[in-house]
Design a protein around this motif. Structure first.
Motif, short mmCIF file in Angstrom:
data_model
loop_
_atom_site.label_atom_id
_atom_site.label_comp_id
_atom_site.label_asym_id
_atom_site.label_seq_id
_atom_site.Cartn_x
_atom_site.Cartn_y
_atom_site.Cartn_z
N GLU A 119 0.86 -1.20 0.00
CA GLU A 119 0.00 0.00 0.00
C GLU A 119 0.89 1.23 0.00
OE1 GLU A 119 -3.31 1.14 -0.01
OE2 GLU A 119 -2.21 3.04 0.14
N GLY A 174 -7.39 2.80 1.94
CA GLY A 174 -7.67 3.51 0.69
C GLY A 174 -8.69 4.60 0.90
N ARG A 175 -9.69 4.63 0.04
CA ARG A 175 -10.73 5.67 0.10
C ARG A 175 -11.44 5.67 1.46
NH1 ARG A 175 -9.38 5.11 -5.53
NH2 ARG A 175 -10.59 6.55 -6.78
N THR A 185 -19.35 6.96 4.47
CA THR A 185 -20.00 7.21 5.77
C THR A 185 -21.33 6.46 5.88
OG1 THR A 185 -20.86 9.20 4.72
CG2 THR A 185 -19.01 9.51 6.24
N TRP A 186 -21.85 5.97 4.75
CA TRP A 186 -23.15 5.26 4.77
C TRP A 186 -22.87 3.77 4.77
CZ3 TRP A 186 -27.94 8.03 4.09
CH2 TRP A 186 -27.78 9.39 3.79
N VAL A 214 3.95 0.82 -5.43
CA VAL A 214 4.28 -0.06 -6.55
C VAL A 214 4.60 0.85 -7.74
CG1 VAL A 214 3.45 -1.89 -8.08
CG2 VAL A 214 2.79 -1.89 -5.67
N HIS A 236 -4.64 3.36 -13.56
CA HIS A 236 -3.29 3.52 -12.99
C HIS A 236 -2.52 2.21 -13.07
CE1 HIS A 236 0.02 4.36 -10.33
NE2 HIS A 236 -0.36 3.36 -9.55
N ASN A 286 -3.90 7.69 -6.87
CA ASN A 286 -3.67 7.52 -8.32
C ASN A 286 -5.00 7.35 -9.05
OD1 ASN A 286 -0.81 7.62 -8.44
ND2 ASN A 286 -0.75 5.62 -7.45
N GLN A 324 -13.44 -1.24 -6.93
CA GLN A 324 -14.61 -0.54 -7.45
C GLN A 324 -14.63 -0.30 -8.96
OE1 GLN A 324 -14.72 3.24 -5.47
NE2 GLN A 324 -12.79 3.91 -6.33
N GLY A 357 -18.62 1.37 -4.30
CA GLY A 357 -19.20 1.22 -2.96
C GLY A 357 -18.45 0.18 -2.16
N VAL A 358 -18.56 0.27 -0.86
CA VAL A 358 -17.85 -0.69 0.00
C VAL A 358 -18.41 -2.11 -0.21
CG1 VAL A 358 -17.23 -1.32 2.36
CG2 VAL A 358 -17.16 1.08 1.66
C1 LIG Z 1 -15.87 10.61 -0.54
C2 LIG Z 1 -16.37 9.21 -0.71
C3 LIG Z 1 -17.57 8.84 -0.14
C4 LIG Z 1 -18.02 7.52 -0.28
N1 LIG Z 1 -19.16 7.16 0.36
C5 LIG Z 1 -19.50 5.84 0.40
C6 LIG Z 1 -20.50 5.41 1.30
O1 LIG Z 1 -21.06 6.20 2.04
N2 LIG Z 1 -20.80 4.07 1.32
C7 LIG Z 1 -20.14 3.16 0.53
O2 LIG Z 1 -20.44 1.95 0.59
N3 LIG Z 1 -19.16 3.57 -0.32
C8 LIG Z 1 -18.81 4.87 -0.38
N4 LIG Z 1 -17.76 5.29 -1.15
C9 LIG Z 1 -17.15 4.34 -2.07
C10 LIG Z 1 -16.17 3.40 -1.37
O3 LIG Z 1 -15.41 4.08 -0.43
C11 LIG Z 1 -15.25 2.79 -2.41
O4 LIG Z 1 -16.02 2.24 -3.47
C12 LIG Z 1 -14.36 1.69 -1.87
O5 LIG Z 1 -13.79 2.06 -0.64
C13 LIG Z 1 -13.28 1.39 -2.90
O6 LIG Z 1 -12.42 0.42 -2.43
P1 LIG Z 1 -11.27 -0.15 -3.38
O7 LIG Z 1 -10.54 -1.14 -2.58
O8 LIG Z 1 -11.85 -0.56 -4.68
O9 LIG Z 1 -10.34 1.11 -3.75
P2 LIG Z 1 -9.40 2.03 -2.85
O10 LIG Z 1 -9.99 2.24 -1.53
O11 LIG Z 1 -9.08 3.23 -3.65
O12 LIG Z 1 -8.10 1.14 -2.67
C14 LIG Z 1 -7.06 1.15 -3.60
C15 LIG Z 1 -5.75 1.26 -2.85
O13 LIG Z 1 -4.66 1.18 -3.76
C16 LIG Z 1 -3.64 2.05 -3.31
N5 LIG Z 1 -2.73 2.36 -4.42
C17 LIG Z 1 -2.98 3.09 -5.54
N6 LIG Z 1 -1.89 3.11 -6.33
C18 LIG Z 1 -0.93 2.40 -5.70
C19 LIG Z 1 0.43 2.07 -6.02
N7 LIG Z 1 1.01 2.46 -7.16
N8 LIG Z 1 1.14 1.33 -5.11
C20 LIG Z 1 0.57 0.90 -3.95
N9 LIG Z 1 -0.70 1.19 -3.61
C21 LIG Z 1 -1.44 1.92 -4.48
C22 LIG Z 1 -4.42 3.25 -2.83
O14 LIG Z 1 -3.64 4.06 -1.98
C23 LIG Z 1 -5.59 2.58 -2.10
O15 LIG Z 1 -5.30 2.33 -0.76
C24 LIG Z 1 -17.27 6.59 -1.04
C25 LIG Z 1 -16.06 6.97 -1.61
C26 LIG Z 1 -15.61 8.26 -1.44
C27 LIG Z 1 -14.28 8.64 -2.02
#
Ligand SMILES: Cc1cc2nc3c(=O)[nH]c(=O)nc-3n(C[C@H](O)[C@H](O)[C@H](O)COP(=O)(O)OP(=O)(O)OC[C@H]3O[C@@H](n4cnc5c(N)ncnc54)[C@H](O)[C@@H]3O)c2cc1C
Length: 472
Positions: free
Chosen positions: A18, A25-26, A42-43, A231, A264, A410, A446, A453-454
């Protein structure tokens, strides 16, 4: 983390890299001066998906965090002293609708019946398909719903509900899928069942508790975590990955699974190994970016709920600036969360933690001046609509915007939550879980199936891990 846990459980030796200082992450967390904020989600919706995830490991969410069903779930402001509150049972929500428009509770009952049926089809079954073939979507149950894939939520809702405010409330849940209600198939009304039928939950101490739970679960399965580990590239020889370069050093491996943003990840490969062109990404409909503020107030606020939406301005005009003609909206809709109203661990006693979110088009110019200008706009509106002075009670404010989404995650053009779920960006039409050009490279999160979404991200990890297990 979801995929990592499943793969480690299946006996693979899994290591997570990470780039940021903390995992999540997000869904990371911000702590400041005794206040705690969720940076992203937050939901907590669809509790059944979380239960199903933990159950796969013989666990329950309650083994890791305490969940509370919020009452009310949320309120929506349409003007000064003018709001509708959505409480925590269908019966109470039917009453609220009836109060607003005579006869609407009957229509809502019918609407929710269809929405529940769609939920049972979609969330219990369809979203657990890996998006390999269109045939996955064709079942005896979906065949009866074809019309709902070609109509939109907006059309469906507006046909049934003439009251604009009720229609807006019913169109709100699909915003989580990243597109306009007028571009989202009406089959997605299952989000309305998630909203009204299942309800809104809050994990005590915030959504970040889910991340901590997942970290613990992953570690219990044997996953190793490396933070501050960027990475830089993915090493491929003859169409097969043999390692990744992390902070300038090569780490050998037999397989790579990326949870980072898809665009990315592909940029870490030599051009010939990328599946999707720049043109492909440019043409896709992305979920909005956002401007967020995390604010500590030195007093408790009144006339607001844990989740409060401010829909007092023209929704269509704001949506146009996100999807049709990208620019900063003149009069933004915004969302506010005050977790300390129901959870006293989120702020010091007698104070209030607030998170504000303005959805924006990805790729917009982002500057401190613009952020300040928009903070001023929404705080003035908050004061006016909720009839209180709060500006002089701000202890601190931090912001997070387009630039931060790009720098921290990214993220393509600074999207906040991936690629929208429109008809043409659903299931087998989304970026694939397995690379077509590199033998042992996989994707999750996502940007892939099922979507933003989570809960979908948890499901995505399960789907990728199942594909990997079939291939090895
Ligand atoms: C403001 C906001 C509000 C939201 N509200 C809600 C909600 O209320 N309810 C809900 O269910 N969902 C919500 N979501 C959506 C939800 O948060 C995301 O869909 C979910 O967390 C995405 O998870 P992920 O693992 O796919 O991606 P990410 O969480 O983006 O994980 C990807 C990871 O990869 C890492 N990464 C990127 N590039 C590199 C690299 N080169 N080397 C190493 N690491 C790297 C990043 O740092 C990150 O930690 C919200 C999102 C946001 C931004």
């Amino acid at each position: 983390m979801s995929a990592a846990s499943y793969l480690a459980k299946a006996g693979l030796d899994v290591e997570v890299f990470e780039k940021n200082q903390t995992i999540g992450g997000r869904a990371r967390q911000l702590k400041r001066d005794g206040f705690t904020f969720d940076i992203g989600p937050t939901w907590y919706w669809m509790p059944d998906v979380f239960e199903r995830f933990f159950k796969d490991f013989g666990k329950k969410p309650s083994d890791y965090y305490k969940l509370e069903k919020l009452d009310p779930a949320y309120s929506v402001y349409f003007g000064k002293k003018d709001f509708i509150t959505i409480e925590n049972t269908l019966e109470k929500i039917y009453c609220a609708f009836e109060k607003e428009e005579e006869g609407s509770s009957k229509k809502l009952k019918k609407f929710i019946k269809v929405a529940k049926n769609n939920y049972d089809i979609a969330i219990k079954d369809l979203v657990y398909k890996p998006g390999i073939s269109p045939l996955e979507l064709i079942t005896t149950k979906t065949a009866l719903k074809v019309g709902q894939f070609f109509s939109t939520i907006k059309r469906d809702v507006r046909k049934k509900f003439k009251n604009k405010r009720l229609a807006q409330i019913l169109e709100f849940p699909v915003l989580f899928l990243g597109a306009k209600p007028s571009d989202t198939p009406s089959f997605y009304s299952f989000m309305n069942y998630a909203d009204f039928g299942l309800g809104t939950f809050h994990p005590k101490k915030g959504m970040y508790q889910v991340i901590l739970a997942m970290e613990n679960l992953a570690k219990e399965q044997g996953v190793k975590f490396n933070t501050n580990s960027n990475v830089d590239s993915i090493c491929v020889e003859n169409g097969t990955v043999n390692g990744i370069v992390v902070n300038g050093e090569k780490q050998s491996c037999d397989l790579v699974l990326s949870g980072a943003d898809y665009h990315h990840t592909e940029s870490l490969l030599e051009k010939k190994y990328r599946q999707y062109s720049e043109n492909y990404w440019q043409k896709k409909i992305f979920a909005p970016s956002s401007l967020l503020f995390y604010v500590g107030f030195d007093k408790k606020l009144k006339n607001v709920d844990h989740h409060t939406l401010f829909f007092d301005v023209d929704f269509d005009k704001h949506a146009e600036t996100i999807y049709d003609n990208p620019q900063w909206p003149e009069k933004p809709l915004f969302y506010a969360s005050f977790p300390s109203i129901t959870d006293d661990s989120c702020s010091p006693k007698g104070k209030e933690a607030a998170i504000f979110l303005i959805p924006l088009a990805p790729g917009l110019n982002d500057s401190e001046e613009l952020r300040d200008k928009y903070f001023e706009k929404i705080i003035n509106r908050l004061e006016y609509l909720t009839e209180q002075n709060v500006k002089n009670n701000i202890i601190f404010k931090e912001s997070f915007g387009v630039k931060d989404f790009i720098n921290d995650y990214n993220s393509f053009k600074g999207n906040a939550y991936g690629m929208a779920n429109t008809l043409l960006q659903t299931a087998f039409l989304r970026p694939k879980l397995k690379s077509k050009k590199v033998k042992n490279l996989y994707f999750t999160g996502q940007l892939t199936v099922p979507g933003p979404g989570v809960p979908p991200s948890l499901i995505s990890g399960k789907l990728t891990s199942e594909l990997i297990q079939k291939m090895i």
